[in-house]
Scaffold this motif. Structure first.
Motif, PDB file in Angstrom:
ATOM      1  N   ASP A 137       0.833  -1.195   0.000  1.00 33.29           N
ATOM      2  CA  ASP A 137       0.000   0.000   0.000  1.00 33.29           C
ATOM      3  C   ASP A 137       0.870   1.249   0.000  1.00 33.29           C
ATOM      4  OD1 ASP A 137      -2.120  -1.687   0.079  1.00 33.29           O
ATOM      5  OD2 ASP A 137      -2.842  -1.106   2.065  1.00 33.29           O
ATOM      6  N   VAL A 138       0.438   2.249  -0.745  1.00 27.84           N
ATOM      7  CA  VAL A 138       1.150   3.524  -0.829  1.00 27.84           C
ATOM      8  C   VAL A 138       0.334   4.566  -0.062  1.00 27.84           C
ATOM      9  CG1 VAL A 138       1.967   5.356  -2.361  1.00 27.84           C
ATOM     10  CG2 VAL A 138       2.187   2.950  -3.038  1.00 27.84           C
ATOM     11  N   HIS A 139       0.902   5.107   0.991  1.00 24.18           N
ATOM     12  CA  HIS A 139       0.224   6.108   1.816  1.00 24.18           C
ATOM     13  C   HIS A 139       0.849   7.497   1.698  1.00 24.18           C
ATOM     14  CE1 HIS A 139      -2.035   2.867   3.694  1.00 24.18           C
ATOM     15  NE2 HIS A 139      -0.905   2.255   4.005  1.00 24.18           N
ATOM     16  N   ASP A 140       2.115   7.552   1.356  1.00 26.51           N
ATOM     17  CA  ASP A 140       2.855   8.813   1.326  1.00 26.51           C
ATOM     18  C   ASP A 140       2.556   9.569   0.021  1.00 26.51           C
ATOM     19  OD1 ASP A 140       4.644  10.888   1.366  1.00 26.51           O
ATOM     20  OD2 ASP A 140       6.438   9.643   1.654  1.00 26.51           O
ATOM     21  N   PRO A 141       1.982  10.777   0.104  1.00 23.26           N
ATOM     22  CA  PRO A 141       1.711  11.550  -1.115  1.00 23.26           C
ATOM     23  C   PRO A 141       2.958  11.793  -1.957  1.00 23.26           C
ATOM     24  CG  PRO A 141       0.586  12.525   0.782  1.00 23.26           C
ATOM     25  CD  PRO A 141       1.510  11.466   1.318  1.00 23.26           C
ATOM     26  N   ALA A 142       4.109  11.931  -1.314  1.00 20.63           N
ATOM     27  CA  ALA A 142       5.350  12.154  -2.073  1.00 20.63           C
ATOM     28  C   ALA A 142       5.694  10.917  -2.903  1.00 20.63           C
ATOM     29  CB  ALA A 142       6.486  12.494  -1.123  1.00 20.63           C
ATOM     30  N   GLU A 143       5.460   9.735  -2.335  1.00 18.95           N
ATOM     31  CA  GLU A 143       5.715   8.510  -3.095  1.00 18.95           C
ATOM     32  C   GLU A 143       4.732   8.380  -4.250  1.00 18.95           C
ATOM     33  OE1 GLU A 143       6.181   3.658  -2.423  1.00 18.95           O
ATOM     34  OE2 GLU A 143       5.565   4.949  -0.743  1.00 18.95           O
ATOM     35  N   LEU A 144       3.475   8.711  -4.001  1.00 15.83           N
ATOM     36  CA  LEU A 144       2.476   8.668  -5.068  1.00 15.83           C
ATOM     37  C   LEU A 144       2.852   9.618  -6.198  1.00 15.83           C
ATOM     38  CD1 LEU A 144      -0.256   7.701  -6.160  1.00 15.83           C
ATOM     39  CD2 LEU A 144      -1.344   9.499  -4.809  1.00 15.83           C
TER      40      LEU A 144
END
Length: 238
Positions: free
Chosen positions: A39-46
């Motif tokens: 799961d991707v939670h970090d907006p920077a990673e997205l």
């Protein structure tokens, strides 16, 4: 080789709150590939993802494959057959159905979750629970601008619901008395249709859209069959 599905989180019975992420998971499961979920939670990673959105598949070389349809093509290039035995006509019908679900029903879901105040209240309690209000409201404003640009949110609620009823009736007619949309076996079309119909059938979709969808009992039973065959055995986030 282990593949990793980068996905939005889920909850309240949803494998992911993104129906395209659930679609990608079902395709991965059908492909027979060895894969895991992250799961991707970090907006920077997205923001670093191709197209700045999910789902994305990462292979063991670190290559990123974006978009549910791009993931499908990637898996097919590796030998997966999602529509084995289809005639040319059936392939065309499947493609048209997937486009209707991924574009028309998706716009219905976006309006039911983001435009309708009741749906948005549900989103704040689920998808965006604990997220500061100011950036979330700013993001909603951008989504609403996009819905206005497509023209879909310019229709009043009655017109949107009438079109939703028409689309669901069309899918129900295609399903008929079959277990899945094209017979006894799941195919690519089921990976698109079932998650989208499920999302329209309950919160955080607005109650008006939920009411329309809930009238289609045959489709609800179909969704359960798809999820029983696929989603309940899908890898979960660590």
């Amino acid at each position: 080789m282990m593949l990793t599905l980068l996905t939005h989180g889920g909850g309240d019975g949803f494998y992911s709150y993104s129906m395209f992420c659930t679609k990608a998971a079902l395709l991965l499961q059908m492909s027979g590939e060895d894969w895991q979920r992250q799961d991707v939670h970090d907006p920077a990673e997205l923001a670093r993802m191709p197209h700045t959105k999910l789902p994305v598949v990462r292979d063991d070389t670190g290559t990123l494959i974006p978009d549910s349809e791009g993931i499908r093509r990637f898996l097919e290039d590796r030998g997966a057959e999602f529509d084995a035995g289809f005639s040319a006509v059936q392939k065309g019908q499947s493609r048209a159905l997937i486009r209707m679900v991924d574009e028309s029903l998706w716009l219905q879901l976006m309006c039911a979750r983001w435009l309708e105040d009741e749906g948005w209240a549900g989103m704040l309690q689920t998808v965006f629970a604990g997220v500061p209000e100011e950036p979330v409201n700013g993001f909603r404003a951008k989504v609403l601008d996009g819905l206005h640009f497509t023209g879909h949110s310019r229709f009043d609620r009655a017109e949107r619901l009438k079109r939703l009823e028409q689309d669901l009736t069309a899918i129900e007619s295609i399903l008929g008395d079959q277990r899945f949309l094209f017979g006894d076996q799941m195919t690519a079309a089921d990976c698109s249709a079932a998650p989208m119909i499920e999302a329209l059938s309950r919160a955080p979709a607005a109650p008006q859209a939920v009411e329309v969808t809930q009238r289609h009992g045959k489709l609800l039973a179909y969704v359960s069959r798809v999820m029983e065959q696929g989603a309940l055995t899908l890898p979960q986030a660590a």
